[in-house]
Design a protein around this motif. Structure first.
Motif, short mmCIF file in Angstrom:
data_model
loop_
_atom_site.label_atom_id
_atom_site.label_comp_id
_atom_site.label_asym_id
_atom_site.label_seq_id
_atom_site.Cartn_x
_atom_site.Cartn_y
_atom_site.Cartn_z
N GLN A 95 -13.53 0.41 -0.90
CA GLN A 95 -14.89 -0.09 -1.12
C GLN A 95 -15.85 0.45 -0.07
N ALA A 96 -15.32 0.77 1.11
CA ALA A 96 -16.17 1.32 2.16
C ALA A 96 -16.48 2.79 1.92
N GLY A 97 -15.92 3.37 0.85
CA GLY A 97 -16.27 4.73 0.49
C GLY A 97 -15.36 5.81 1.02
N MET A 98 -14.18 5.44 1.51
CA MET A 98 -13.24 6.43 2.03
C MET A 98 -12.68 7.30 0.90
N THR A 99 -12.55 8.59 1.19
CA THR A 99 -11.87 9.47 0.25
C THR A 99 -10.37 9.25 0.39
N MET A 100 -9.71 8.91 -0.71
CA MET A 100 -8.30 8.54 -0.61
C MET A 100 -7.46 9.30 -1.62
N LEU A 101 -6.30 9.75 -1.13
CA LEU A 101 -5.30 10.34 -2.01
C LEU A 101 -4.04 9.52 -1.79
N LYS A 154 -8.85 18.94 -7.75
CA LYS A 154 -10.01 18.86 -6.87
C LYS A 154 -10.28 17.39 -6.54
N VAL A 155 -10.52 17.12 -5.26
CA VAL A 155 -10.90 15.76 -4.88
C VAL A 155 -12.25 15.84 -4.18
N GLN A 156 -13.24 15.14 -4.75
CA GLN A 156 -14.58 15.15 -4.17
C GLN A 156 -14.70 14.05 -3.10
N THR A 157 -15.72 14.17 -2.25
CA THR A 157 -15.96 13.15 -1.24
C THR A 157 -16.15 11.79 -1.91
N GLY A 158 -15.44 10.78 -1.37
CA GLY A 158 -15.58 9.43 -1.89
C GLY A 158 -14.68 9.12 -3.06
N GLU A 159 -13.98 10.12 -3.57
CA GLU A 159 -13.08 9.85 -4.69
C GLU A 159 -11.79 9.19 -4.22
N ILE A 207 -10.59 11.97 5.13
CA ILE A 207 -9.66 11.76 4.01
C ILE A 207 -8.51 10.91 4.52
N MET A 208 -8.07 9.96 3.69
CA MET A 208 -6.87 9.20 4.03
C MET A 208 -5.80 9.48 2.98
N LEU A 209 -4.62 9.85 3.48
CA LEU A 209 -3.49 10.08 2.59
C LEU A 209 -2.54 8.89 2.71
N PHE A 210 -2.11 8.35 1.59
CA PHE A 210 -1.14 7.24 1.60
C PHE A 210 0.10 7.68 0.83
N ASP A 211 1.24 7.73 1.53
CA ASP A 211 2.47 8.15 0.87
C ASP A 211 3.35 6.92 0.62
N GLU A 212 3.22 6.34 -0.56
CA GLU A 212 3.95 5.11 -0.94
C GLU A 212 3.87 4.05 0.16
#
Lengths: 249, 411
Positions: free
Chosen positions: A191-197, A30-35, A164-169
């Motif tokens: 730091q701006a509070g983006m939800t990131m995976l 589970k990924v919450q907002t801002g995590e 949500i932002m996804l970063f793949d390597e």
């Protein structure tokens, strides 16, 4: 959308196979907002596959994956609704080489969100400023360094105003001296509070921004812990082995 | 701990010899001093001289061709042969040739010199075919229009983002104007009553060649792109229809397609309301070359990195948006040489329409020769004349492609 949907991302017993190869084994996450969730692990462990499931670049066969309130599956509408709010940054940048930096940024907002050209350009310049690269707007991707290209790719994803932002390597294809400029942008984003995976091997980055760090191996989530626990007192021997391999000079 | 990102270490000490005291002091000074001692700058050397003068070139050439006696002998022999051929051509084509329209002079020069007078006598028949003699200015004007557009398209300006749309529309309008000029009607309507209407079966020569080739290129390209997209699509029914079409059409000779379009199609139609023979043949060539175009385009689609598609998907672009704005611009840029190859083949394949009684350039030459026993012996001169015309247009097409390639490579 007045009230935030939580969790933004939820994997429920998700399984995925490539042919006979079991790529994702019973994923629950589970990924919450801002995590900001960092996924690490050896190559072939399924971490990229997992992150690519979130915006339906990969499909899964069992379980349920709910992103931003939409269950991903065969429903094309749900897929589109999810992609509208999920940005992705790839290892190989995947900028459109035949378009200028500015055109790379305005294409999707104009075509898929129906923004006017001037409005899209306005947003594009805002995001280019955010990644400190506004002066390169009229260049073609091939004229930029790897680090600059990856920052443009981040700006391109941000132009869609994602939740949500996804970063793949995102730094794996970069020369060592360019990694930091990309990580700096990602830290600012966090730091701006983006939800990131984020799939990455940059452990210092993980330590400084992560809400949680996940270790994957052979398609399974081995360990999931806050960074201070993950790095200092990992429970699983596999995590200990992984971390000690990273720290070996 | 050593994996913590250090701030991007400024290391100008590696490139500039005198170490700035501030920089040196900012982190491990001994390290920098050590580097400064080890580092030795290599003085820049001048660029090696490239000899470009003619004597130097000749000397280099002689090194290649005169090193061994046998090579020298071969060179000499081939040079003599080339000289001999050149003088033959010069004698036949220029020195002993008859340039005036004089059948008697041609007759006495037979076997020794060319009879270019034949071209002078017959050029209107060759260029404009059976088109009514008094109206042939309309053919000339049509060709001039097409030539003008080709000339514009060869130029470097035509395909810049500023002019691209204008160029495309100008081609569409040119096509319509040529249609009106040649037929005397506008899209079947009698709006130009001053000019006699001319049936399409009387059209011939160069205008017919240009209409058929440029028309089918213009129609086959979008159709080929759609077929290629269909063949690479994930929808099984669309995919198999496209595969079937491509393989079927590629397995059939163009001549049989033209026969079917010209003779069998009207038989199969329930009423006498069959479309014009020119349109049937044009569609036949289009359907035929679209299959070839499709395979060239498919090659280009496969050359586009898969990451491009994923990036477009992650930005929520739809299928057509992705193809139109991301995949096709890159795919088509890869395949310009193959596409132009295709265009040139279409251009020359139009000569096959002679067999269904449409007398384009090659067919019109046949008409001109067969109709007049006096000039019939000079077919070689006639064929050289139309070969020059074919070459001119094919070369122009190849220039357009080089121009496009150059434009795309520059960004």
């Amino acid at each position: 959308m007045t009230h935030p949907i939580d969790p933004l991302i939820e994997f429920k017993h998700v399984n995925k196979w490539y042919g006979a190869f079991h790529a994702l084994k019973d994923i629950n996450l589970k990924v919450q907002t801002g995590e900001r969730v960092i996924i690490c692990g050896p190559s072939g462990s399924g971490k990229s596959t997992l992150i690519r499931c979130v915006n339906a670049l990969e499909s899964y066969q069992e379980g349920e994956l709910v992103v931003n309130g939409h269950t991903l599956g065969d429903d094309l509408k749900a897929t589109q609704a999810v992609r509208q709010h999920v940005g992705m940054v790839f290892q190989q940048f995947n900028l459109f080489p035949h378009l200028t930096v500015l055109e790379n940024l305005t294409l999707a907002p104009e075509k898929s969100q129906g923004l006017s050209k001037s409005r899209a350009q306005e947003t594009a310049f805002e995001e280019l400023h955010r990644v400190h690269i506004a002066e390169q707007a009229d260049k073609y991707p091939a004229q930029l360094s790897g680090g600059q290209q990856q920052r443009v790719a981040i700006a391109r994803a941000l132009c869609m105003k994602p939740k949500i932002m996804l970063f793949d390597e995102p730094t794996s294809a970069l020369d060592p001296e360019m990694i930091q400029e990309v990580l700096d942008v990602m830290v600012e984003l966090a730091q701006a509070g983006m939800t990131m995976l984020c799939v990455t091997h940059e452990m210092a980055f993980a330590r400084s921004v992560a809400s949680r760090v996940i270790l994957m191996d052979q398609g399974q989530m081995i360990e999931e812990a806050p960074p201070e626990v993950f790095f200092n007192a990992p429970k699983h021997p596999r995590t200990q082995a992984f971390l000690s391999a990273l720290h070996r000079p | 701990m050593n994996t913590l990102p250090s701030p991007p270490s400024p290391s100008p000490s590696l490139t500039s010899l005198p170490v700035h005291p501030k920089l040196a002091g900012s982190h491990e000074p001994c390290d920098d001093q050590e580097r400064a001692q080890v580092f030795q700058e290599i003085a820049a050397r001048s660029v090696p001289v490239e000899h470009k003068g003619l004597p130097e070139r000749l000397r280099q050439l002689s090194q290649f061709i005169l090193t061994q006696p046998i090579e020298a002998l071969l060179t000499l022999g081939l040079a003599l042969l080339a000289l001999q051929l050149l003088s033959l051509a010069l004698n036949w084509g220029v020195l002993h040739a008859v340039f005036q329209i004089d059948e008697g002079a041609c007759q006495s020069a037979r076997g020794e010199g060319a009879c270019w007078g034949m071209v002078g006598e017959k050029f209107r028949m060759i260029l404009w075919g059976r088109y009514p003699y008094a109206e042939q200015w309309r053919c000339a004007l049509s060709c001039a229009l097409a030539l003008g557009m080709l000339g514009w398209s060869v130029g470097s300006k035509a395909w810049t983002s500023k002019f691209r749309t204008i160029t495309l529309w100008a081609w569409v309008i040119t096509g319509l104007v040529i249609q009106a000029l040649m037929s005397g009607n506008f899209l079947g309507l009698r709006v130009l009553p001053l000019w006699p209407s001319v049936e399409t079966e009387l059209w011939g020569g160069l205008p017919l060649t240009l209409i058929l080739s440029l028309g089918s290129i213009a129609l086959a390209t979008p159709m080929g792109i759609l077929l290629a997209l269909g063949r690479t699509s994930e929808m099984p029914i669309i995919q198999s229809i496209c595969v079937l079409y491509i393989e079927l059409v590629r397995g059939v000779p163009l001549i049989s397609v033209l026969f079917m379009a010209s003779f069998m199609f009207p038989l199969l139609m329930p009423t006498l309301q069959t479309p014009d023979v020119l349109i049937r043949v044009l569609l036949g060539i289009t359907l035929f070359s679209a299959a070839y175009t499709a395979e060239v385009v498919r090659g280009g689609l496969q050359a586009v990195d898969k990451g491009q598609l994923e990036a477009a998907q992650s930005l929520n672009l739809g299928y057509w948006q992705t193809q139109r704005h991301v995949i096709l611009p890159q795919a088509l840029a890869h395949i310009i040489p193959g596409m132009v190859n295709n265009f040139i083949a279409i251009f020359k394949d139009t000569s096959l329409v002679t067999i269904v009684s449409l007398y384009e350039l090659t067919g019109a030459l046949g008409l001109a020769l067969n109709g007049d026993a006096n000039w019939r012996p000079y077919k070689l001169e006639g064929y050289l004349f139309i070969a020059a015309i074919y070459f001119f247009f094919c070369f122009a097409l190849s220039r357009v492609s080089q121009n496009l390639e150059h434009r795309l490579a520059n960004r």
